[in-house]
Design an enzyme around this catalytic site. Structure first.
Site, short mmCIF file in Angstrom:
data_model
loop_
_atom_site.label_atom_id
_atom_site.label_comp_id
_atom_site.label_asym_id
_atom_site.label_seq_id
_atom_site.Cartn_x
_atom_site.Cartn_y
_atom_site.Cartn_z
N HIS A 1 1.10 -1.23 -0.14
CA HIS A 1 0.50 0.12 0.25
C HIS A 1 0.82 1.43 -0.29
O HIS A 1 0.80 2.35 0.48
CB HIS A 1 -0.93 -0.27 0.74
CG HIS A 1 -1.44 -0.77 1.94
ND1 HIS A 1 -2.83 -1.78 0.68
CD2 HIS A 1 -0.67 -2.70 2.37
CE1 HIS A 1 -3.16 -2.71 1.84
NE2 HIS A 1 -2.40 -3.47 1.89
N SER B 1 15.22 22.15 -15.72
CA SER B 1 14.04 22.66 -15.06
C SER B 1 14.47 23.98 -16.20
O SER B 1 15.32 24.55 -15.86
CB SER B 1 13.45 23.10 -14.76
OG SER B 1 12.08 23.53 -14.28
N LYS C 1 16.07 21.72 -10.34
CA LYS C 1 15.35 20.88 -10.43
C LYS C 1 16.11 19.49 -11.47
O LYS C 1 17.04 20.20 -11.69
CB LYS C 1 14.07 21.13 -11.83
CG LYS C 1 12.71 22.00 -10.77
CD LYS C 1 12.21 20.47 -9.54
CE LYS C 1 11.25 19.70 -10.48
NZ LYS C 1 10.18 20.09 -11.09
N GLU D 1 9.85 8.89 -16.26
CA GLU D 1 8.32 9.19 -16.95
C GLU D 1 7.61 8.69 -18.30
O GLU D 1 6.77 8.66 -19.00
CB GLU D 1 7.93 10.79 -17.26
CG GLU D 1 8.19 10.71 -15.40
CD GLU D 1 8.76 12.38 -15.41
OE1 GLU D 1 7.62 13.36 -14.49
OE2 GLU D 1 10.05 13.20 -15.64
#
Ligand code: ARG
Length: 465
Positions: free
Chosen positions: A157, A278, A284, A291
């Protein structure tokens, strides 16, 4: 101009939009090599069976060789007016060797031709995908061996559950990929039937030798029913189903990499090779490759749906709908191969933060089960009672805002007076993973043994880093 390859009974040319919707050459040109190989096998068989004269067959074979050289050399002009790869090649053959080229299409149709080409193409793709899956397995098995004893939190979980090792986590994916390879190998076995000679749908009256062409093209046997042979795309669907499952596995690993490398988890790091910056936020480091691997699952599973929908309403035998089989398959397998190599690179690049992993593994009372097991083993409590006792102790630790191992012995004994200080050893995360020696468990000895077994097996398959 009507199509020169089939325009005999046509007086008028197709509408522009007809050509637009009908032409498949822009994408099926990928099949050129397999189309020529199949034609060569076909013409050799036509000669061997006496359907063509040896001299005619030789001329055709030589011409096909020349077409192949032109396509390889990039000098071949593909034409939309000629619809597809089959007619483009045959038309060029005619330009090169004259009317004898027309004999190549004896006892054959584009329906059995395209089914054969597609199977041949996919057989090669299956080989490439199997190797790419093996490569990723090897990268994971290497990591597993290196980090066989590196403790990390195991989750259920996405809540801290029990300590595991990073190596064990890596090997979980090795197992998934092994099943993927099994599914593709299984599809490859069923794909290994040759439709060539089924002709349009009914077979042919020419005395062809289908065993000969099947063998020449490396198929196990010819397909047994001509109707089925020209209208079957199960082999492509099976591959897309397998690809969807494999992509889902890649997506899960990609998701874990995204989670682990986020600053809030901070369990692992990707180098600059697999992250991007970024344009506005200078701090970043984004895991874009992970992704994108995660996202490609969408188009791969979508391709499976697309072909399933194309096929589901088709009466026997061939229908032009089936020309829509190729784009989703090409796109899905390109995406899968790209995802696999990106993931292999990321796995090799990924560096776990061992201290952070160990710290996280020890938090959240992750060894509470070990304490319950200790009560069973040392005090003879039934597991259910031990679970209850441990739960009360966890509540005490939580009330005091401390880890179980920082809780004074008196607190343990306030719940169960027979607990001794030996119980603290059960709360150690390294000790916890070490104790999980059941077959398939996370103990470092298991992980080391399994990682070595995989590495040996993968190296034997000729896979290298
Ligand atoms: N381009 C066609 C396809 O991919 C080849 C088969 C054409 N057959 C036909 N009967 N029109 O399906």
């Amino acid at each position: 101009m009507t199509n020169t390859m089939w325009g005999g009974r046509f007086a008028a040319s197709p509408a522009e939009v007809m050509e637009e919707i009908n032409a498949s050459i822009d994408f099926d040109k990928r099949l050129w090599r397999h189309d020529i190989l199949a034609s060569k096998a076909h013409v050799a068989m036509l000669a061997a069976t006496g359907i063509l004269k040896a001299k005619e067959a030789d001329e055709i074979a030589r011409g096909l060789g020349q077409v192949m050289a032109e396509i390889e050399g990039g000098t071949f002009t593909f034409s939309r007016a000629l619809e597809d790869i089959h007619l483009n090649i045959e038309s060029r053959l005619r330009e090169l060797i004259g009317p004898v080229a027309g004999k190549l299409h004896t006892a054959r149709s584009r329906n059995d031709q395209v089914a054969t080409d597609f199977r041949l193409y996919l057989r090669d793709e299956l080989g490439a995908i199997d190797r790419a899956l093996g490569q990723l397995q090897l990268a994971l098995a290497d990591k597993a061996l290196q980090y066989a004893a590196a403790v990390m939190p195991g989750y259920t979980h996405l809540q801290t559950a029990q300590p595991i090792t990073f190596g064990h986590h890596c090997l979980a994916y090795v197992e998934m990929l092994s099943r993927d390879r099994g599914r593709f190998a299984d599809a490859a076995k069923r794909l290994s039937e040759c439709p060539l000679g089924s002709a349009a749908l009914a077979g042919t009256g020419f005395p062809i030798d289908r065993d000969m062409t099947a063998k020449a093209l490396g198929f196990a046997q010819p397909t047994a029913n001509s109707l089925d042979a020209v209208s079957d795309r199960d082999f492509a669907l099976e591959i897309l189903a397998g690809a969807s499952i494999a992509a889902m596995h890649l997506s899960r690993l990609a998701e874990e990499i995204v989670i682990w490398t986020s600053p809030q988890f901070g369990l692992a790091r990707l180098s600059d090779k697999f992250t991007t910056g970024s344009s506005i936020m200078p701090q970043k480091r984004n895991p874009d490759a992970a992704e994108l691997v995660r996202a490609k699952t969408g188009r791969i599973a979508g391709a499976f749906q697309a072909l399933l929908m194309v096929m589901k309403g088709l009466p026997l035998a061939y229908a032009k709908d089936m020309q829509e089989d190729k784009e989703p398959v090409f796109d899905a397998l390109d995406a899968l191969k790209l995802g696999l190599s990106a993931m292999t690179g990321m796995v090799a690049d990924l560096e776990p933060d061992l201290k952070a992993m160990k710290r996280a593994a020890a938090s959240g009372h992750s060894t509470a089960t070990d304490l319950a097991d200790w009560l069973v083993l040392n005090l003879g409590l039934p597991f259910r009672d031990a679970h209850h006792v441990t739960g009360k102790i966890v509540a005490l630790a939580e009330a005091k805002g401390c880890e179980l191992k920082k809780l004074p012995l008196a607190d343990f004994q306030s719940v169960e007076k027979r607990i001794t200080k030996d119980a603290y050893a059960a709360l150690d995360v390294a000790g916890s993973v070490k104790s999980r020696t059941s077959y398939g468990g996370t103990a470092p000895v298991n992980v080391r043994r399994e990682a070595n077994r995989w590495i040996k097996r993968l190296e034997k398959q000729g896979l290298s880093r």
